[in-house]
Design an enzyme around this catalytic site. Structure first.
Site, PDB file in Angstrom:
ATOM      1  CB  THR A 223      -0.886  -0.023   1.269  1.00 56.85           C
ATOM      2  OG1 THR A 223      -1.671  -1.206   1.245  1.00 56.85           O
ATOM      3  CG2 THR A 223      -1.811   1.190   1.340  1.00 56.85           C
ATOM      4  N   GLY A 224       0.406   2.311  -0.641  1.00 54.79           N
ATOM      5  CA  GLY A 224       1.115   3.592  -0.549  1.00 54.79           C
ATOM      6  C   GLY A 224       1.458   4.177  -1.899  1.00 54.79           C
TER       7      GLY A 224
ATOM      8  CG  ASP B 298       5.942   4.540   6.963  1.00 54.30           C
ATOM      9  OD1 ASP B 298       5.551   5.056   5.901  1.00 54.30           O
ATOM     10  OD2 ASP B 298       5.233   3.793   7.650  1.00 54.30           O
TER      11      ASP B 298
ATOM     12  CD  GLU C   8       1.409  -2.282   4.324  1.00 51.70           C
ATOM     13  OE1 GLU C   8       1.093  -1.463   3.468  1.00 51.70           O
ATOM     14  OE2 GLU C   8       2.035  -1.978   5.350  1.00 51.70           O
TER      15      GLU C   8
END
Ligand code: 5RP
Length: 232
Positions: free
Chosen positions: A27-28, A84, A103
């Site tokens: 995701t992202g 991140d 995830e």
């Protein structure tokens, strides 16, 4: 950082092998470039995809990808995701998007894990960014108390689209911890998972096979790691 994220996402698409039939997708915003590259490089055909979030499932559906539900698969051939923060050993903080529980499940069942980041994500030690944990809704009060009694600065992540907590795709509540420099990621993870009601943390320790780092210049650098965790 758009250029760097794009470089990482597109380079990861070049690492998809002919024999990769089931692809896990994180995701992202960096993963979004990977999805775009899949289509541009004509890599969707004949493959099935397992999404780590509703957001990613919708992006894949827009491209008419064939989706499998995570509950029906016990492996994926390759998993692509962002992060991140990544330290020199390949340990990571994930979960800004609140998708870290699924995830991590995908990273666990994947035969190869490729993480895609822009160069700003590389750190000496983890902890500059908040560390998220997902918590069962009826555990929120005692988990907050336990975290604070451990001396951790913990706050419920607020939803941006409604009043109240940010609820994950699993129905869990996301709590962010400001932990400062993490000297012992495995020790911190163990302490957090010992609290009943904590589903999982955003600490990803020993899951990376390959890290693709997109640079501001538009190039991408690939780093190899020795993976230590997962259903290998
Ligand atoms: C979502 C995540 C993301 O992979 C992480 O936040 C990186 O996102 P981006 O590529 O947008 O910087 O862990 O839960």
């Amino acid at each position: 950082m758009e250029k760097a994220k794009r470089a990482a996402g597109y380079r990861a698409a070049d690492m998809i092998l002919d024999e990769d039939r089931i692809i896990g997708v994180g995701t992202g915003s960096t993963v979004a470039f990977f999805i775009e590259a899949l289509r541009e490089k004509n890599l969707m055909h004949g493959r099935m995809f397992v999404a780590s979030s509703l957001d990613t499932a919708l992006k894949l559906r827009e491209m008419e990808a064939r989706l499998l539900d995570l509950s029906t698969v016990d492996h994926v051939d390759v998993y692509i995701d962002g992060a991140d923060e990544v330290d020199a050993e390949g340990n990571m903080i994930k979960g800004r998007g609140g998708a870290h529980v699924r995830e991590k499940m995908l990273a666990y069942i994947s035969r190869r894990n490729i993480f895609v980041v822009d160069e700003s994500k590389l750190v000496g030690k983890l902890g500059g960014k908040p560390l998220p944990i997902e918590v069962l809704p009826n555990a929120v009060s005692h988990v907050l108390k336990a975290l604070r009694s451990m001396g951790l600065n913990a706050s419920i992540r607020s939803s941006r689209c409604k009043d109240g907590p940010c609820i994950s795709d699993n129905g869990g509540v996301i709590i962010d911890l400001q932990v400062g420099v993490i000297e012992d990621p495995e020790g911190l993870e163990a302490r957090l998972l010992r609290i009943p009601g904590v589903v999982d943390t955003g600490l990803f320790i020993g899951y990376v096979d390959r890290l693709v780092v997109g640079m501001r210049s538009g190039e991408a650098v690939v780093k190899e790691f020795k993976r230590r965790r997962g259903l290998l």
